[in-house]
Design a protein around this motif. Structure first.
Motif, PDB file in Angstrom:
ATOM      1  N   LYS A   1      95.528  28.793 -46.372  1.00 52.20           N
ATOM      2  CA  LYS A   1      95.185  29.406 -45.086  1.00 52.20           C
ATOM      3  C   LYS A   1      96.245  31.031 -45.392  1.00 52.20           C
ATOM      4  CE  LYS A   1      97.605  27.485 -42.618  1.00 52.20           C
ATOM      5  NZ  LYS A   1      97.961  26.412 -41.363  1.00 52.20           N
ATOM      6  N   VAL A   2      95.635  31.871 -44.418  1.00 47.97           N
ATOM      7  CA  VAL A   2      95.531  33.660 -44.312  1.00 47.97           C
ATOM      8  C   VAL A   2      96.480  33.676 -43.255  1.00 47.97           C
ATOM      9  CG1 VAL A   2      95.201  36.087 -44.130  1.00 47.97           C
ATOM     10  CG2 VAL A   2      93.537  34.450 -45.652  1.00 47.97           C
ATOM     11  N   VAL A   3      98.026  33.392 -43.062  1.00 46.65           N
ATOM     12  CA  VAL A   3      99.467  33.995 -41.758  1.00 46.65           C
ATOM     13  C   VAL A   3      99.169  35.634 -42.021  1.00 46.65           C
ATOM     14  CG1 VAL A   3     101.244  33.558 -41.010  1.00 46.65           C
ATOM     15  CG2 VAL A   3      99.571  31.748 -42.483  1.00 46.65           C
ATOM     16  N   SER A   4      98.734  36.275 -40.628  1.00 42.45           N
ATOM     17  CA  SER A   4      99.255  38.107 -40.883  1.00 42.45           C
ATOM     18  C   SER A   4     100.497  37.936 -39.884  1.00 42.45           C
ATOM     19  CB  SER A   4      98.309  38.390 -40.895  1.00 42.45           C
ATOM     20  OG  SER A   4      97.771  38.163 -38.703  1.00 42.45           O
TER      21      SER A   4
ATOM     22  N   ILE B   1      98.026  33.099 -48.164  1.00 45.42           N
ATOM     23  CA  ILE B   1      98.263  34.873 -48.558  1.00 45.42           C
ATOM     24  C   ILE B   1      98.675  34.867 -47.319  1.00 45.42           C
ATOM     25  CG2 ILE B   1      96.848  36.876 -48.630  1.00 45.42           C
ATOM     26  CD1 ILE B   1      94.579  34.690 -49.451  1.00 45.42           C
ATOM     27  N   GLY B   2      99.832  35.424 -47.543  1.00 45.95           N
ATOM     28  CA  GLY B   2     101.066  36.726 -46.335  1.00 45.95           C
ATOM     29  C   GLY B   2     100.500  37.821 -45.887  1.00 45.95           C
ATOM     30  N   VAL B   3      99.578  37.880 -45.048  1.00 44.59           N
ATOM     31  CA  VAL B   3      99.576  39.140 -45.039  1.00 44.59           C
ATOM     32  C   VAL B   3     100.719  40.500 -44.203  1.00 44.59           C
ATOM     33  CG1 VAL B   3      97.637  41.417 -43.945  1.00 44.59           C
ATOM     34  CG2 VAL B   3      97.287  39.043 -45.384  1.00 44.59           C
ATOM     35  N   PHE B   4     100.830  41.577 -44.201  1.00 45.03           N
ATOM     36  CA  PHE B   4     101.727  42.485 -43.304  1.00 45.03           C
ATOM     37  C   PHE B   4     101.306  43.549 -42.617  1.00 45.03           C
ATOM     38  CE2 PHE B   4     105.213  45.144 -41.906  1.00 45.03           C
ATOM     39  CZ  PHE B   4     105.636  44.340 -41.258  1.00 45.03           C
ATOM     40  N   PHE B   5     101.288  44.026 -41.630  1.00 38.82           N
ATOM     41  CA  PHE B   5     100.085  45.376 -41.210  1.00 38.82           C
ATOM     42  C   PHE B   5     101.464  45.814 -40.572  1.00 38.82           C
ATOM     43  CE2 PHE B   5      96.978  42.650 -40.516  1.00 38.82           C
ATOM     44  CZ  PHE B   5      95.753  43.511 -41.191  1.00 38.82           C
ATOM     45  N   PRO B   6     101.874  47.385 -41.490  1.00 38.26           N
ATOM     46  CA  PRO B   6     103.492  47.454 -41.019  1.00 38.26           C
ATOM     47  C   PRO B   6     103.036  48.532 -40.032  1.00 38.26           C
ATOM     48  CG  PRO B   6     102.630  49.207 -42.846  1.00 38.26           C
ATOM     49  CD  PRO B   6     101.204  47.881 -42.613  1.00 38.26           C
ATOM     50  N   ASP B   7     104.450  48.447 -39.033  1.00 37.45           N
ATOM     51  CA  ASP B   7     103.903  49.456 -38.362  1.00 37.45           C
ATOM     52  C   ASP B   7     105.179  50.845 -38.895  1.00 37.45           C
ATOM     53  OD1 ASP B   7     104.062  50.612 -35.936  1.00 37.45           O
ATOM     54  OD2 ASP B   7     105.447  49.598 -34.707  1.00 37.45           O
ATOM     55  N   ASP B   8     106.252  50.922 -38.431  1.00 36.47           N
ATOM     56  CA  ASP B   8     106.794  52.481 -38.793  1.00 36.47           C
ATOM     57  C   ASP B   8     107.843  51.954 -40.017  1.00 36.47           C
ATOM     58  OD1 ASP B   8     107.845  54.452 -39.173  1.00 36.47           O
ATOM     59  OD2 ASP B   8     109.501  54.401 -37.327  1.00 36.47           O
ATOM     60  N   THR B   9     108.239  51.771 -40.835  1.00 40.44           N
ATOM     61  CA  THR B   9     108.518  51.001 -42.162  1.00 40.44           C
ATOM     62  C   THR B   9     108.009  51.652 -43.422  1.00 40.44           C
ATOM     63  OG1 THR B   9     106.776  49.057 -42.395  1.00 40.44           O
ATOM     64  CG2 THR B   9     107.995  48.769 -40.858  1.00 40.44           C
ATOM     65  N   THR B  10     109.194  50.949 -44.123  1.00 37.50           N
ATOM     66  CA  THR B  10     109.165  51.259 -45.451  1.00 37.50           C
ATOM     67  C   THR B  10     108.001  50.626 -45.763  1.00 37.50           C
ATOM     68  OG1 THR B  10     110.921  50.086 -46.107  1.00 37.50           O
ATOM     69  CG2 THR B  10     111.087  53.069 -45.623  1.00 37.50           C
ATOM     70  N   LEU B  11     107.622  50.226 -47.280  1.00 41.42           N
ATOM     71  CA  LEU B  11     107.076  49.964 -48.743  1.00 41.42           C
ATOM     72  C   LEU B  11     107.765  48.549 -48.829  1.00 41.42           C
ATOM     73  CD1 LEU B  11     104.462  48.927 -50.237  1.00 41.42           C
ATOM     74  CD2 LEU B  11     105.367  50.697 -52.162  1.00 41.42           C
ATOM     75  N   GLU B  12     108.871  48.238 -48.807  1.00 44.72           N
ATOM     76  CA  GLU B  12     109.756  47.110 -49.101  1.00 44.72           C
ATOM     77  C   GLU B  12     109.946  46.653 -48.081  1.00 44.72           C
ATOM     78  OE1 GLU B  12     110.663  50.733 -50.047  1.00 44.72           O
ATOM     79  OE2 GLU B  12     110.910  50.425 -52.123  1.00 44.72           O
TER      80      GLU B  12
ATOM     81  N   CYS C   1     105.266  36.233 -44.026  1.00 48.99           N
ATOM     82  CA  CYS C   1     103.980  35.322 -43.886  1.00 48.99           C
ATOM     83  C   CYS C   1     103.476  34.056 -44.821  1.00 48.99           C
ATOM     84  CB  CYS C   1     103.104  36.683 -43.664  1.00 48.99           C
ATOM     85  SG  CYS C   1     103.300  38.322 -41.948  1.00 48.99           S
ATOM     86  N   LEU C   2     103.823  35.008 -45.851  1.00 48.50           N
ATOM     87  CA  LEU C   2     103.141  33.887 -46.940  1.00 48.50           C
ATOM     88  C   LEU C   2     104.316  32.787 -46.626  1.00 48.50           C
ATOM     89  CD1 LEU C   2     102.312  33.304 -49.769  1.00 48.50           C
ATOM     90  CD2 LEU C   2     104.396  34.403 -50.091  1.00 48.50           C
ATOM     91  N   TYR C   3     105.615  32.689 -46.466  1.00 48.83           N
ATOM     92  CA  TYR C   3     106.013  31.852 -46.130  1.00 48.83           C
ATOM     93  C   TYR C   3     106.341  30.798 -45.156  1.00 48.83           C
ATOM     94  CZ  TYR C   3     110.976  28.882 -45.224  1.00 48.83           C
ATOM     95  OH  TYR C   3     111.441  27.182 -44.781  1.00 48.83           O
ATOM     96  N   LYS C   4     105.911  30.898 -44.233  1.00 45.63           N
ATOM     97  CA  LYS C   4     104.492  31.174 -42.689  1.00 45.63           C
ATOM     98  C   LYS C   4     103.525  29.752 -42.680  1.00 45.63           C
ATOM     99  CE  LYS C   4     106.463  33.680 -39.511  1.00 45.63           C
ATOM    100  NZ  LYS C   4     105.976  34.301 -38.354  1.00 45.63           N
ATOM    101  N   ALA C   5     102.565  30.182 -44.435  1.00 46.40           N
ATOM    102  CA  ALA C   5     101.696  30.602 -44.417  1.00 46.40           C
ATOM    103  C   ALA C   5     101.472  29.367 -45.082  1.00 46.40           C
ATOM    104  CB  ALA C   5     101.012  30.872 -45.773  1.00 46.40           C
ATOM    105  N   LYS C   6     102.243  28.832 -46.323  1.00 49.15           N
ATOM    106  CA  LYS C   6     103.040  27.526 -47.425  1.00 49.15           C
ATOM    107  C   LYS C   6     103.630  26.643 -45.951  1.00 49.15           C
ATOM    108  CE  LYS C   6     102.661  29.075 -51.297  1.00 49.15           C
ATOM    109  NZ  LYS C   6     101.893  28.614 -52.244  1.00 49.15           N
ATOM    110  N   GLU C   7     104.407  27.349 -44.938  1.00 49.97           N
ATOM    111  CA  GLU C   7     105.389  26.114 -44.437  1.00 49.97           C
ATOM    112  C   GLU C   7     104.225  25.279 -43.460  1.00 49.97           C
ATOM    113  OE1 GLU C   7     108.530  24.463 -44.540  1.00 49.97           O
ATOM    114  OE2 GLU C   7     108.363  25.078 -46.832  1.00 49.97           O
TER     115      GLU C   7
END
Length: 414
Positions: free
Chosen positions: A408-411, A377-388, A397-403
């Protein structure tokens, strides 16, 4: 329950019903059979289909008997006239069909299918007259609807807020506090014509009344006094149209295999909710889920098992997150994406960690195959960003979890 003295009709109709409606059919050939079956299986019978003429009773007696036990009843008849139709409806049955050919059985099955759907359908009835309220409710119950009753337009709007699952209203024109026309206009401020049905009834003789209602958003207009046949036909027809619209939306917005929302819906609807949450300064996060070593599942067990593993992801996500009102979609392949609203960062991470553990301990049974697998699971908490941009962040973050070892959960907050 199917009661018909013709063996060929009985067999053919029973086969049609079992195949199309997935119901077990209890069949008999006489009133005596009908009485015996009801005595043994009354609690199990959801509806009855009975022949108007049976060899051991007067015309219509079997329908009278089934209705007495509060079993919604459809009557079959080989003959038709206005007198026969009126006589059938006086017995408080749900509907009737002619026995002519195989196409007649298809019509019966369509009627049964509609009535079974009606069991999950609440209809809002808004009428100022006790007699008509009682009449409409009786008619709706015979069609297996769940009616909710009010006597004015203000209370009707309150009920719609209390019961958002309601998608059709039968309303009179002449109402206290807020008349049917104003109620129609208020409903159309919230619901489009392809998602909510408005059937208007009125004894007003004004020649422009129906046109005025249709202009302001009503789907149909029925002149009082009306027959049971007319009212149920109009309500059922409008519900079938709403069903077709919903099916069309589902084909565009839902993933065929899992039944979950797809990538298109995620960006169309998710973007609006994402922007609204940002405007309200709500806590937000976007999470990407991916099955670990999915290719090896397909290679080892085959694509059928792989498909079931993908479906299981959707089930577990919905089971854990549905009360939080998220946006969940299958993004493609074995990837899923979630937008979570109103949850503080640590609390959100705790939710995702619970989901990860749920997968870790879960065993999927597919035939003789018992499969255990994990997700990253990759989790991103946006600051001033679009949904995309938030989705791209979650994907990184998901890529880091895989690597870094999977499962695991990486945020982006560590």
């Amino acid at each position: 329950l199917v009661i018909d003295d013709s063996k060929s009709v009985n067999l053919a109709l029973s086969s049609f019903i079992e195949e199309a409606c997935h119901l077990k059919v209890l069949s008999g050939f006489s009133l005596a059979d009908c009485e015996k079956i009801i005595e043994q299986h009354q609690e199990d019978i959801v509806l009855a289909i009975v022949d108007l003429n049976l060899p051991d009773c007067e015309e219509g007696d079997a329908a009278v008997y089934t209705v007495k036990y509060n079993i919604p009843t459809i009557v079959l008849t080989g003959n038709y006239s206005d007198e026969i139709r009126d006589s059938i409806y006086r017995k408080k049955v749900s509907d009737y069909f002619l026995k002519e050919n195989a196409n007649s059985f298809e019509l019966v099955v369509q009627g049964i299918t509609r009535m079974l759907k009606n069991r999950q359908t609440k209809v809002l009835v808004c009428d100022n007259t006790k007699v008509y309220r009682r009449t409409i409710v009786d008619i709706l119950k015979r069609q297996m609807f769940d009616p909710i009753v009010v006597d004015n337009g203000i209370d009707a709007l309150k009920k719609l807020k209390e019961h958002p699952e309601i998608n059709i209203v039968v309303t009179d024109y002449n109402l206290p506090l807020m008349d049917g026309l104003e109620l129609t206009r208020e409903i159309r401020k919230t619901y489009k014509k392809d998602e909510f049905g408005i059937v208007v009834t009125s004894d007003n003789d004004g020649k422009n009344i129906p046109a005025k209602f249709l202009k302001f958003g009503a789907n149909d207009f029925v002149k009082k006094p009306f027959s049971q046949e007319e009212l149920t036909s109009r309500i059922n027809s409008n519900l079938e149209i709403l069903d077709l619209f919903q099916e069309s939306k589902d084909r565009a917005n839902k993933d065929f295999m899992t039944g979950m929302f797809n990538r298109r819906y995620f960006f169309d609807e998710g973007s609006a909710k994402f922007v609204e949450a940002r405007h309200k300064k709500e806590d937000l996060c976007v999470a990407m889920f991916d099955i670990d070593k999915f290719k090896s599942i397909n290679d080892t067990y085959g694509h059928d098992v792989g498909d079931e593993a993908i479906k299981e992801v959707g089930k577990i996500l919905e089971r854990n997150l549905q009360e939080l009102n998220p946006v969940i979609s299958r993004f493609g392949g074995e990837e899923f994406c979630v937008i979570l609203f109103g949850q503080q960062k640590q609390k959100a991470l705790d939710f995702f960690e619970t989901i990860r553990k749920d997968f870790e301990s879960n065993t999927l049974q597919v035939g003789s195959v018992s499969l255990k697998y994990t997700i990253s699971i990759g989790v991103f908490f946006p600051d001033d960003t679009t949904l995309e941009e938030a989705v791209k962040g979650a994907d990184q973050c998901l890529y880091k979890a895989k690597e870094t070892g999977r499962n695991k959960v990486v945020s982006n907050i560590g």
